[in-house]
Design a protein around this motif. Sequence first.
Motif, PDB file in Angstrom:
ATOM      1  N   ILE B 112       5.332 -26.371  14.616  1.00  0.00           N
ATOM      2  CA  ILE B 112       4.177 -25.660  14.655  1.00  0.00           C
ATOM      3  C   ILE B 112       4.183 -23.996  15.041  1.00  0.00           C
ATOM      4  O   ILE B 112       3.614 -23.503  13.973  1.00  0.00           O
ATOM      5  CB  ILE B 112       3.231 -26.342  16.056  1.00  0.00           C
ATOM      6  N   PRO B 113       5.190 -23.534  15.734  1.00  0.00           N
ATOM      7  CA  PRO B 113       5.280 -22.118  15.660  1.00  0.00           C
ATOM      8  C   PRO B 113       5.572 -21.358  14.523  1.00  0.00           C
ATOM      9  O   PRO B 113       5.217 -20.331  14.082  1.00  0.00           O
ATOM     10  CB  PRO B 113       6.296 -21.654  16.955  1.00  0.00           C
ATOM     11  N   GLU B 114       6.745 -22.263  13.623  1.00  0.00           N
ATOM     12  CA  GLU B 114       6.970 -21.913  12.351  1.00  0.00           C
ATOM     13  C   GLU B 114       5.809 -21.617  11.383  1.00  0.00           C
ATOM     14  O   GLU B 114       5.652 -20.558  10.584  1.00  0.00           O
ATOM     15  CB  GLU B 114       8.100 -22.896  11.829  1.00  0.00           C
ATOM     16  N   GLU B 116       2.564 -21.267  12.369  1.00  0.00           N
ATOM     17  CA  GLU B 116       1.901 -20.361  12.746  1.00  0.00           C
ATOM     18  C   GLU B 116       2.192 -19.022  12.358  1.00  0.00           C
ATOM     19  O   GLU B 116       1.557 -18.187  11.754  1.00  0.00           O
ATOM     20  CB  GLU B 116       1.691 -20.305  14.141  1.00  0.00           C
ATOM     21  N   ARG B 117       3.712 -18.842  12.418  1.00  0.00           N
ATOM     22  CA  ARG B 117       4.223 -17.671  11.955  1.00  0.00           C
ATOM     23  C   ARG B 117       4.129 -17.280  10.427  1.00  0.00           C
ATOM     24  O   ARG B 117       3.753 -16.206   9.865  1.00  0.00           O
ATOM     25  CB  ARG B 117       5.764 -17.648  11.995  1.00  0.00           C
ATOM     26  N   HIS B 118       4.168 -18.395   9.667  1.00  0.00           N
ATOM     27  CA  HIS B 118       3.770 -18.362   8.324  1.00  0.00           C
ATOM     28  C   HIS B 118       2.301 -17.997   7.863  1.00  0.00           C
ATOM     29  O   HIS B 118       1.957 -16.777   7.063  1.00  0.00           O
ATOM     30  CB  HIS B 118       4.058 -19.527   7.476  1.00  0.00           C
ATOM     31  N   ARG B 119       1.396 -18.597   8.663  1.00  0.00           N
ATOM     32  CA  ARG B 119      -0.101 -18.240   8.621  1.00  0.00           C
ATOM     33  C   ARG B 119      -0.317 -16.796   8.741  1.00  0.00           C
ATOM     34  O   ARG B 119      -0.928 -16.324   8.174  1.00  0.00           O
ATOM     35  CB  ARG B 119      -0.481 -19.109   9.487  1.00  0.00           C
ATOM     36  N   ALA B 120       0.298 -16.285   9.909  1.00  0.00           N
ATOM     37  CA  ALA B 120       0.049 -14.870  10.332  1.00  0.00           C
ATOM     38  C   ALA B 120       0.441 -13.959   9.047  1.00  0.00           C
ATOM     39  O   ALA B 120      -0.003 -13.058   8.762  1.00  0.00           O
ATOM     40  CB  ALA B 120       0.887 -14.466  11.470  1.00  0.00           C
ATOM     41  N   LEU B 168      -2.465 -24.070   5.408  1.00  0.00           N
ATOM     42  CA  LEU B 168      -1.567 -24.074   6.404  1.00  0.00           C
ATOM     43  C   LEU B 168      -2.349 -24.536   7.708  1.00  0.00           C
ATOM     44  O   LEU B 168      -2.078 -25.091   8.483  1.00  0.00           O
ATOM     45  CB  LEU B 168      -1.212 -22.609   6.658  1.00  0.00           C
ATOM     46  N   ASP B 169      -3.885 -24.273   7.351  1.00  0.00           N
ATOM     47  CA  ASP B 169      -4.631 -24.763   8.501  1.00  0.00           C
ATOM     48  C   ASP B 169      -4.690 -26.130   8.693  1.00  0.00           C
ATOM     49  O   ASP B 169      -4.690 -27.042   9.820  1.00  0.00           O
ATOM     50  CB  ASP B 169      -6.274 -24.111   8.509  1.00  0.00           C
ATOM     51  N   LEU B 172      -1.187 -27.433   9.995  1.00  0.00           N
ATOM     52  CA  LEU B 172      -1.244 -27.115  11.451  1.00  0.00           C
ATOM     53  C   LEU B 172      -2.019 -28.467  12.129  1.00  0.00           C
ATOM     54  O   LEU B 172      -1.766 -28.899  13.098  1.00  0.00           O
ATOM     55  CB  LEU B 172      -2.086 -25.883  11.754  1.00  0.00           C
ATOM     56  N   HIS B 176      -0.511 -30.815  14.696  1.00  0.00           N
ATOM     57  CA  HIS B 176      -1.269 -31.198  16.084  1.00  0.00           C
ATOM     58  C   HIS B 176      -1.661 -32.680  16.380  1.00  0.00           C
ATOM     59  O   HIS B 176      -1.468 -32.956  17.399  1.00  0.00           O
ATOM     60  CB  HIS B 176      -2.481 -30.298  16.345  1.00  0.00           C
TER      61      HIS B 176
END
Lengths: 187, 187
Positions: B112-114, B116-120, B168-169, B172, B176
């Motif tokens: 998940i963090p990875e 999210e990093r890509h999403r950002a 990416l959403d 995620l 989740h």
Amino acid sequence: MALEHAILVSLLERPGSGYELASRFDRSIGRFWTATHQQIYRVLRRMETDGWVVVEHVAQDGRPDKKVYSATGPGRQAVAAWLREPVEPETVRHELAVKIRAAAFSDPAELIPEVERHRAGHAALLERYLTGADRDFPDPDVLDAQEQLQHVVLRGGIEYERMTLAWLDDVLATLHRLARTPSNPQD
Amino acid sequence: MALEHAILVSLLERPGSGYELASRFDRSIGRFWTATHQQIYRVLRRMETDGWVVVEHVAQDGRPDKKVYSATGPGRQAVAAWLREPVEPETVRHELAVKIRAAAFSDPAELIPEVERHRAGHAALLERYLTGADRDFPDPDVLDAQEQLQHVVLRGGIEYERMTLAWLDDVLATLHRLARTPSNPQD
DNA sequence: AGTGCCATGTAACCAGTTACATGATTGC
DNA sequence: GCAATCATGTAACTGGTTACATGGCACT
């Protein structure tokens, strides 16, 4: 380097020979990673000496013997360790985009058949994805973890193709517009 | 090989030094083709001996001298000839997709963090494209041929980022969901 | 007789990456 | 004093591509 990991993931999903892996890389996995059989055989041998995979020689009659590879404990651990490493941003190689900008220095109309060829290729691929999704995931609400992850990657492929088709239509409209108004830049 | 052609297109749009080209490859052209300065210097020398570009040595004070390259007639012809060749299908290298499938053999929540990093990263890139589009093409209805082609390529980049964000959403949400229902496959 | 599939490999080459090297100027 | 920018390069390495090689079976 990620070819090792792509092969390991594929072997974790199902063991197989180099030849079988090569054909998987031409189909499902080939959506997001490509590799030739030469590369695969080379990497498999390296991974065998590293202890990430084991071989089982399988004699067959009517067809050549094969070497069936499976991921080992250390191989699985290598995948887990790799998952924890951050991915470097993808290096993009979009040749058609370079060509579209290059068209400004030649005749834009000349690019139309090429773009249409690409459009046809992407349309065919989208069709293949959609029928593949129907076949492999007929009931998307009852999937185990592995299938859910495969399915979300497939959805990504489908959305990518849809977006690309829409964009190529945009490109074609632009090229047709430029072809109608002959400005002829520097020629 | 298309790095030669990407450099030629960039030099046709505007002459420049190896250093300037390298920074362009970090910005605008880097959207669809990447290259390091080492590669660029090497290719420029090769193209000079092939007669595709010419150099002009420019002495500067306060900063190092530079070699400004321009595309020549044969260089322009090489681009035109390349435009007529069909593009081989892009070889895809989508490491994150491999990782998503790999997550089935480890803990999906770890990814998940990875993601999210890509999403950002993609959200930031989309912002940059949008402000760049506003700045460079404030009035998209009055563009010459070259600008129209640059703009349609930029629109492709924008649509790609939008699609990627949405996907990416989706990824995620899937991760989740899997994290909430601990199935723990083979660990 | 020819094509395509199964199955594994070697060898040479080329493109791309990483590490190292140099050196002046500008700004914090 | 340190980092960033401008500016160009060499050298070693690694990953990926292309060409070549072998050979049986099934199908048309």
